[in-house]
Design a protein around this motif. Structure first.
Motif, PDB file in Angstrom:
ATOM      1  N   CYS A  53       0.812  -1.209   0.000  1.00  9.67           N
ATOM      2  CA  CYS A  53       0.000   0.000   0.000  1.00  9.67           C
ATOM      3  C   CYS A  53       0.846   1.260   0.000  1.00  9.67           C
ATOM      4  N   HIS A  54       0.514   2.154  -0.944  1.00  9.72           N
ATOM      5  CA  HIS A  54       1.082   3.499  -0.998  1.00  9.72           C
ATOM      6  C   HIS A  54      -0.052   4.505  -1.061  1.00  9.72           C
ATOM      7  N   LEU A  55       0.279   5.764  -0.785  1.00 10.43           N
ATOM      8  CA  LEU A  55      -0.694   6.853  -0.818  1.00 10.43           C
ATOM      9  C   LEU A  55      -0.357   7.795  -1.961  1.00 10.43           C
ATOM     10  N   THR A  56      -1.359   8.122  -2.779  1.00 10.76           N
ATOM     11  CA  THR A  56      -1.151   9.022  -3.911  1.00 10.76           C
ATOM     12  C   THR A  56      -1.149  10.480  -3.450  1.00 10.76           C
ATOM     13  N   ALA A  57      -0.849  11.375  -4.394  1.00  3.72           N
ATOM     14  CA  ALA A  57      -0.808  12.804  -4.079  1.00  3.72           C
ATOM     15  C   ALA A  57      -2.163  13.335  -3.641  1.00  3.72           C
ATOM     16  N   ASP A  58      -3.248  12.721  -4.112  1.00  2.00           N
ATOM     17  CA  ASP A  58      -4.582  13.169  -3.728  1.00  2.00           C
ATOM     18  C   ASP A  58      -5.223  12.259  -2.684  1.00  2.00           C
ATOM     19  N   GLY A  59      -4.415  11.478  -1.972  1.00  2.00           N
ATOM     20  CA  GLY A  59      -4.889  10.773  -0.786  1.00  2.00           C
ATOM     21  C   GLY A  59      -5.552   9.442  -1.003  1.00  2.00           C
ATOM     22  N   ALA A  60      -5.342   8.806  -2.158  1.00  2.24           N
ATOM     23  CA  ALA A  60      -5.910   7.480  -2.400  1.00  2.24           C
ATOM     24  C   ALA A  60      -4.895   6.406  -2.024  1.00  2.24           C
ATOM     25  N   VAL A  61      -5.359   5.351  -1.370  1.00  2.00           N
ATOM     26  CA  VAL A  61      -4.500   4.200  -1.073  1.00  2.00           C
ATOM     27  C   VAL A  61      -4.579   3.253  -2.261  1.00  2.00           C
ATOM     28  N   ILE A  62      -3.430   2.954  -2.836  1.00  9.43           N
ATOM     29  CA  ILE A  62      -3.394   2.056  -3.993  1.00  9.43           C
ATOM     30  C   ILE A  62      -2.520   0.849  -3.678  1.00  9.43           C
ATOM     31  N   LEU A  63      -2.757  -0.225  -4.431  1.00 12.58           N
ATOM     32  CA  LEU A  63      -1.916  -1.416  -4.330  1.00 12.58           C
ATOM     33  C   LEU A  63      -0.738  -1.226  -5.279  1.00 12.58           C
ATOM     34  N   PHE A  64       0.442  -1.056  -4.719  1.00 10.11           N
ATOM     35  CA  PHE A  64       1.650  -0.813  -5.513  1.00 10.11           C
ATOM     36  C   PHE A  64       2.837  -1.065  -4.599  1.00 10.11           C
ATOM     37  N   HIS A  65       3.861  -1.725  -5.125  1.00 15.79           N
ATOM     38  CA  HIS A  65       4.993  -2.097  -4.281  1.00 15.79           C
ATOM     39  C   HIS A  65       6.020  -0.977  -4.132  1.00 15.79           C
ATOM     40  N   ASP A  66       6.529  -0.473  -5.252  1.00 16.30           N
ATOM     41  CA  ASP A  66       7.624   0.493  -5.208  1.00 16.30           C
ATOM     42  C   ASP A  66       7.116   1.873  -4.799  1.00 16.30           C
TER      43      ASP A  66
END
Length: 260
Positions: A53-66
């Motif tokens: 889990c990472h957080l995008t610039a607009d606050g969404a939690v996405i499934l992404f490793h790096d």
């Protein structure tokens, strides 16, 4: 210790590492942690998907490793600097971006093993998984991030805390305690966790040992080993008493487990 609902029925377990990307899927451009990769694991009959889990610039939690896009898309920017719509566009021909709410909603039968990769993602992850705590395990290399996520789930009204696996510092202390026979320390370190998710080795240090498996099982804690891709290694680890394997070849691992 009562078994968390995440860890039922009885092991062994196959955890699809970042979903499942078959060679045929990869040839079509599908990448790890995409919607298509999660869907492929589900379609193959895999109950558990390990993701990040990472957080995008607009606050969404996405499934992404790096923490950046360079390896997966060739774009050098950090995930934290890119907004969700642009990420969706970048991933559109790579299997599709998937947010954590989308994953939990689209795959209600899948149990998610979530590694919190970014400090900023910890609290949002906890809030989002609170209604799904019975089928989520929260982990992180950082025990602080893991604890923030668990606390956020409780604050958001989770009926029970998500399952959890300790961070790397706790695992290192556990390995050291067992090496010198500090069984009381080992028991304390195993308290309030549900699984030890570990590599077989960390550099020159052997993390997985029969002693560690025995100590974990005595505490009611499962042992899951990552990342195991060869069927012979899967068989060997299961013979050792390991409860689950995290693997890029979840379809092959399921065949191994079903053949035992």
């Amino acid at each position: 210790m009562t078994r968390h609902p995440y860890l039922s029925p009885e092991p062994p377990r196959v955890l699809a590492h970042r979903g499942l990307v078959t060679p045929a899927d990869a040839a079509q451009g599908v990448v790890e942690n995409s919607f298509a990769a999660v869907a492929a694991a589900h379609a193959a009959g895999i109950d558990y998907v390990e993701s990040d889990c990472h957080l995008t610039a607009d606050g969404a939690v996405i499934l992404f490793h790096d923490d950046d896009l360079s390896r997966v898309t060739g774009d050098p920017r950090k995930i934290a600097d890119v907004r969700l719509p642009e990420l969706e566009e970048l991933m559109a021909d790579r299997g599709g971006l998937v947010t954590l709410p989308q994953a939990l909603g689209a795959f209600p039968d899948v149990r998610f093993n979530l590694d919190v990769k970014a400090e900023a993602a910890a609290e949002p992850v906890g809030r989002l998984v609170a209604p799904h705590a019975e089928r989520v395990l929260v982990t992180s290399f950082s025990d602080d991030r893991r604890r923030v996520a668990l606390a956020a789930a409780r604050s958001a009204g989770a009926a029970l805390r998500p399952a959890t696996s300790p961070g790397s510092s706790t695992v290192a202390r556990l390995v050291a305690a067992l090496a010198v026979g500090l069984r009381g320390t080992a028991r304390r370190l195993l308290a309030d966790v549900d699984a030890l998710q570990i590599p077989e080795r960390q550099g020159p240090v052997r993390v997985l040992t029969p002693r560690l498996v025995r100590a974990a099982h005595a505490a009611g804690v499962e042992v899951h080993v990552w990342t195991v891709n060869e069927p012979a290694d899967m068989e060997r680890l299961l013979d050792l008493g390991v409860d689950g394997v995290v693997t890029d070849r979840a379809d092959a691992a399921l065949a191994v487990v079903n053949g035992r």
